[in-house]
Every structure is written in structure tokens, then in C-alpha cells.
Design an enzyme around this catalytic site. Structure first.
Site, PDB file in Angstrom:
ATOM      1  N   ASP A  19      -2.203 -63.568  12.061  1.00  0.00           N
ATOM      2  CA  ASP A  19      -3.108 -63.137  11.203  1.00  0.00           C
ATOM      3  C   ASP A  19      -4.673 -63.232  11.809  1.00  0.00           C
ATOM      4  O   ASP A  19      -5.748 -63.104  11.105  1.00  0.00           O
ATOM      5  CB  ASP A  19      -3.351 -64.186  10.076  1.00  0.00           C
ATOM      6  CG  ASP A  19      -2.122 -64.096   9.115  1.00  0.00           C
ATOM      7  OD1 ASP A  19      -1.353 -62.763   9.365  1.00  0.00           O
ATOM      8  OD2 ASP A  19      -1.742 -64.479   8.403  1.00  0.00           O
ATOM      9  N   ASP A  27     -25.279 -17.312   0.160  1.00  0.00           N
ATOM     10  CA  ASP A  27     -24.166 -17.699   1.045  1.00  0.00           C
ATOM     11  C   ASP A  27     -23.127 -18.570   0.476  1.00  0.00           C
ATOM     12  O   ASP A  27     -22.109 -18.709   0.904  1.00  0.00           O
ATOM     13  CB  ASP A  27     -25.213 -18.482   2.134  1.00  0.00           C
ATOM     14  CG  ASP A  27     -25.791 -17.469   3.215  1.00  0.00           C
ATOM     15  OD1 ASP A  27     -25.502 -16.329   3.187  1.00  0.00           O
ATOM     16  OD2 ASP A  27     -26.470 -17.914   3.917  1.00  0.00           O
ATOM     17  N   GLY A  44     -12.231 -22.578   8.936  1.00  0.00           N
ATOM     18  CA  GLY A  44     -11.101 -22.162   8.239  1.00  0.00           C
ATOM     19  C   GLY A  44     -11.413 -20.765   8.341  1.00  0.00           C
ATOM     20  O   GLY A  44     -10.179 -20.057   8.749  1.00  0.00           O
ATOM     21  N   LEU A  45     -12.192 -20.118   7.912  1.00  0.00           N
ATOM     22  CA  LEU A  45     -12.488 -18.568   7.987  1.00  0.00           C
ATOM     23  C   LEU A  45     -12.517 -18.132   9.243  1.00  0.00           C
ATOM     24  O   LEU A  45     -11.835 -17.137   9.447  1.00  0.00           O
ATOM     25  CB  LEU A  45     -13.850 -18.334   7.242  1.00  0.00           C
ATOM     26  CG  LEU A  45     -13.942 -18.617   5.661  1.00  0.00           C
ATOM     27  CD1 LEU A  45     -15.264 -18.449   5.237  1.00  0.00           C
ATOM     28  CD2 LEU A  45     -12.937 -17.780   4.881  1.00  0.00           C
TER      29      LEU A  45
END
Length: 516
Positions: A36, A279, A414-415
Site C-alpha cells: 500500500d 471559422d 481530424g479534417l
């Protein structure tokens, strides 16, 4: 009993460690067996602290259970005081040592140490880490708060407050404290004490001298703040300043508590500007799933919905003590609240919701990666890379900038990835070209060839739906953050019509069917 690979919260004595490690001159004596003793791992390797946590373990072994483990604890407590000379001490037991019922509080009291000793009774089998931190902080304030604190404080004509809640191993707590301290300075409000982070035992005694309390993290400070309100008539803030809107609400609330006119502080961030810009429109309506501690999850849902125009399709938390707040927030966004500490349940909910962005913890980062969904971390539990060396708060106007960067960039990347997939057959970007930064000379690894299944013995024999290579290639042209949904819809469409081999025509027929 369920075996957990991951856990959102540790046992309550880890919460006590977070309070002790955040402070300057307190020490925590923990009755615990070998195994622990992992405080060093948590605070020096994950948070990268430059000092060892102020925790002393008894580290009794199996052979000691037949002897006097109580004497082992008393010896460890006395040695810890002699060595570290703290101004206050916590004593308690780990989840394993709790079973032998040695009563660390009573044993420490019998030692008659010349400093305040705060006994911690933290039920490890019914409570967890955040509750343990909140209970530890509350017990510390109850033990040390001076009812004549006015005499200890340097009072001025300016209103004053305490900042309550930041601890060690907290998500961006260090930077949040700096950001909110600067904000309060510009409002004309003095800070009496910041606790527990960097506080000393004498600072805890001065807490009642402030006019009001600012609760930065309700999971840690709510219990203590409510007690201070009852005992010392100190009101406390209810708004957590995460996001532009919440920061403005926080300024108004602080001004009301301080009895000053709320100034018109100009938002120096870019979140507001971007939300009003052209945008932002290409990200409007993005489906986002949010999970974390209740404070950060509820705040993130407001920012996502009101400031980025995302659609909240999932909202949940793992700390059941704040389930009511989470349910109220989920009702505002018309989603089913998810209150669980089982990451497998969370993974299933994310897969069903099919979001385009996940905002969560370290666990959701792994889940999203496996599902091919962009993810940003907004809440503990976190890993080492969520303790950046740079200034990166979550609160205040600068915190809104950090949220903007952290949430929007995965979608933008991602784009970009989608464009790379679209042009993968181009002479510069195809898989044979190799890495562009190597001048296109390095040969890239090829995908394994598609093996046609034998209709007699292959998947068709078990009614398994397969994809033609041309259909798989066409599927890859779909943006990756909705590709999983397109695959599932197409396979459902094929299954309903008993189509076992999906062609390009089947893919577009399914698209037309679900697009109606």
C-alpha cells in the site's frame, strides 16, 4: 466482486495523501502493509513533484500480524514527528490495515505529541478518493481553525476571501490558482489563504478571518465551505469559472459577496472571438460525449453547448456524491445522465452515442483511441502528460483559451487526416511514397492483402457479413470521425436484407436509406 483494470478513483486514504502532499508543514502517518506504499509513484512520477510526499508508512508485514501491530504504528508515528517536526499530523489506516482495527487516532492520542493530531476515519470499502480528500480537508479545518482568527490576519480595507480546494495530483490546480488569483486581484479582492495547496498549519488557523470563500473544486472543498458558513458565517461561491460565460458569472458572484460593483473586465481570450467568427461554423453541431468528475463535466457541457455550439449527446460523472448536480445538467441538454465508475459502461455508452468528440479522463482517452474518435482530457484521473510544464489553466479567460485549443485542435486535425485519406492515391500521398519529411524515399509499410473467403468454409457459412475490397476502399474516403457510424449503418442495412457481401453499391444504398 468485480476485478477492475482501470479505476477512476483510488481509496480514500489517497485523497488524504493529496491534501497532505499539497501542504507545507503537515505529515501523514499511514498504518499500511507492504504493497500500500505507493505515494511516491503517484506524486513524483505522475505529477513530477520535486519533493517526496510527506507520508510515513508503518509497512507491517505478514509475520507482524501475530505480534503487536499497534506498537509498530506508535513507533512509526513517534519517529515521524522526531524526524520531520511537522506543525500538524494526520493519522489513519489504508484499506488493508483498516481490517485489523488498530485505531490509529487513539494510539496517536496516547503518544501525547506536542502538535495537533487529526485522526482520519476513512471507510475504504464504502468511500473513495475525492470523498477522502474532502473529509481530510474538513477535519483539518475543524481541528485548526481559530475562532480568534481576526487577530492573526493582516486586515485591510479591501474585501478578502479564501481559495479552497486545490490539492496535489489535481487536474491543472496549480495553474487554476494562479489564474483566479490574478482575476481576484483585478477585482480588488485580497486572498487571505489558499488551501490546502501550499498552505501551512498556521494558514488553516487564519481561514475564518476572510469575508467569504471561493470554492474552486466542490469535490474537495464543498464540505469544509458549508461548515465554515455555519460556524463562521462565511458565504461561499457556487459558480466554477470554467469557460467565458461561467467566468463572467463568477465575477458577478464574487462582486456581490465582496460588496463591490462588478467591473466590466474585458475578455482577453480568443474563445469569444472564435465563437462569433465564420471559422467556427464548420464545427457547429459537432456531437460531443462528456465524462469526468461532476464539476468539470458539468462545466464542459456548458462550454460545449453555449460557447462552441456543439451538441451534447452524452454526459456523465464517476463521483456519486455529486450525482444530483450531474442529473440536473443532463436534463438541460436532454440526455440520459450516466453515473458510474465502471469504464466498460462508459465505453459502451460512447460507442452507442457515436460522438465526433469525446471529452473525458485518461480512461476515455484510451476508449476514444480504440473507437477512432478524437478526444481531449478535461478531468482527473490523468496521466503524466496532463501535468504540463507550461501554463495551462482550465479556469478564467485564459483557461477558456486552453479549452479552445484542447477541444478544437483534435477536430481540425481530424479534417486534415481525412484529406490525407482522400488523396491517399495521389503520387505524393499514397502509401508507397513514404514519409514526406524524408523526401518520399522511405518505403511505407503495405497493408496486408485481402484474402478472399471460401464460400463453403469461410465467413459466409456462418452468416458473417464481409466487405468487398472496393467497398472497404470507398469506406475509407468517409471522414474517420463518422466512419464507424457509416460502417455500422451499412452492416445493419445489409443484415436486414440478408446481404452477406457488401459492395460499393450496398454502401451507397445504405447511405441513401439512412439519409432520408
Amino acid at each position: 466482486m468485480q476485478l477492475a483494470v482501470w479505476t477512476y478513483e483510488g481509496p480514500p486514504h489517497v485523497g488524504a495523501m493529496r491534501v497532505a502532499t499539497a501542504m507545507k508543514d503537515v505529515h501523514y502517518v499511514l498504518h499500511a502493509p507492504q504493497g500500500d506504499t505507493y505515494a511516491d509513484l503517484l506524486f513524483t512520477m505522475i505529477e513530477r513533484r520535486d519533493a517526496r510526499p510527506p507520508v510515513t508508512y508503518t509497512t507491517f508485514q505478514a509475520r507482524d500480524l501475530g505480534a503487536d501491530t499497534a506498537d509498530i504504528f506508535k513507533r512509526a508515528a513517534r519517529d515521524a514527528y522526531d524526524r520531520f517536526q511537522p506543525k500538524a499530523m494526520f493519522v489513519g489506516a489504508s484499506c488493508t490495515a483498516e481490517l485489523i482495527q488498530d485505531d490509529p487516532g487513539g494510539l496517536a492520542k496516547a503518544l501525547a505529541l506536542p502538535v495537533p493530531v487529526v485522526p482520519l476515519e476513512l471507510p475504504s470499502y464504502t468511500r473513495k478518493e475525492n470523498w477522502g480528500a474532502a473529509e481530510t480537508f474538513y477535519q483539518l479545518i475543524r481541528a485548526l481553525a481559530d475562532r480568534n482568527a481576526e487577530k492573526l490576519s493582516q486586515k485591510t480595507d479591501r474585501p478578502s476571501c479564501n481559495l479552497l480546494g486545490p490539492t496535489a495530483l489535481g487536474f491543472r490546480h496549480r495553474d487554476d490558482v494562479k489564474e483566479i488569483s490574478n482575476l481576484l486581484f483585478h477585482l480588488g479582492v485580497e486572498i487571505n489563504v489558499i488551501a490546502p495547496m501550499n498552505a501551512k498549519a498556521a494558514d488553516i488557523a487564519r481561514i475564518p478571518a476572510a469575508d467569504f470563500n471561493v470554492v474552486l473544486y466542490p469535490e474537495i472543498a464543498d464540505t469544509a465551505a458549508r461548515w465554515l458558513e455555519r460556524e463562521f458565517k462565511q458565504p461561499f461561491t457556487k459558480t466554477v469559472p470554467i469557460g467565458v460565460g461561467a467566468t463572467r458569472d463568477f465575477i458577478k458572484e464574487v462582486s456581490d459577496l465582496a460588496g463591490i460593483d462588478a467591473p466590466d473586465i474585458e475578455d482577453a481570450g480568443n474563445m469569444g472571438w472564435w465563437s462569433r467568427s465564420i471559422d467556427s461554423t464548420y464545427l457547429t453541431g459537432k456531437r460531443v460525449f462528456i465524462f469526468g468528475d461532476a464539476t468539470h463535466a458539468v462545466a464542459a457541457a456548458r462550454v460545449a453547448s453555449e460557447e462552441l455550439a456543439f451538441e451534447v449527446v452524452g454526459l456523465g460523472c464517476y463521483n456519486r456524491e455529486f450525482a444530483r448536480d450531474l442529473r440536473a445538467a443532463a436534463k438541460r441538454y436532454d440526455v440520459e445522465p450516466l453515473i458510474t465508475d465502471d469504464y466498460l459502461v462508459v465505453e459502451d455508452a460512447i460507442a452507442k452515442a457515436q460522438p465526433e468528440l469525446v471529452l473525458g479522463t485518461q480512461m476515455e482517452r484510451h476508449i476514444a483511441k480504440r473507437l477512432g474518435i478524437p478526444c481531449a482530457v478535461i478531468s482527473a484521473p490523468v496521466h503524466v502528460h496532463d501535468f504540463p510544464a507550461r501554463y495551462a489553466p482550465q479556469m478564467g479567460f485564459e483557461g477558456a483559451n486552453v479549452l479552445f485549443d484542447t477541444w478544437v485542435h483534435p477536430l481540425v486535425m481530424g479534417l486534415e487526416e481525412h484529406l490525407l485519406h482522400m488523396f491517399r492515391d495521389d503520387f505524393e500521398f499514397n502509401d508507397e511514397a513514404g514519409a514526406s519529411h524524408l523526401g518520399g524515399h522511405g518505403a511505407a509499410s503495405k497493408e496486408p492483402p485481402t484474402v478472399e473467403a471460401d464460400p463453403e468454409t469461410g465467413p459466409e457459412a456462418d452468416n458473417v457479413i464481409r466487405w468487398e475490397p472496393a467497398a472497404e476502399k470507398e469506406l475509407k474516403k468517409i471522414p474517420f470521425f463518422v466512419r464507424g457510424k457509416a460502417r455500422r449503418n451499412t452492416e445493419n442495412y445489409a443484415a436486414e436484407r440478408q446481404i452477406q457481401l457488401i459492395s460499393v453499391d450496398t454502401l451507397y444504398d445504405a447511405k441513401a436509406h439512412y439519409g432520408r
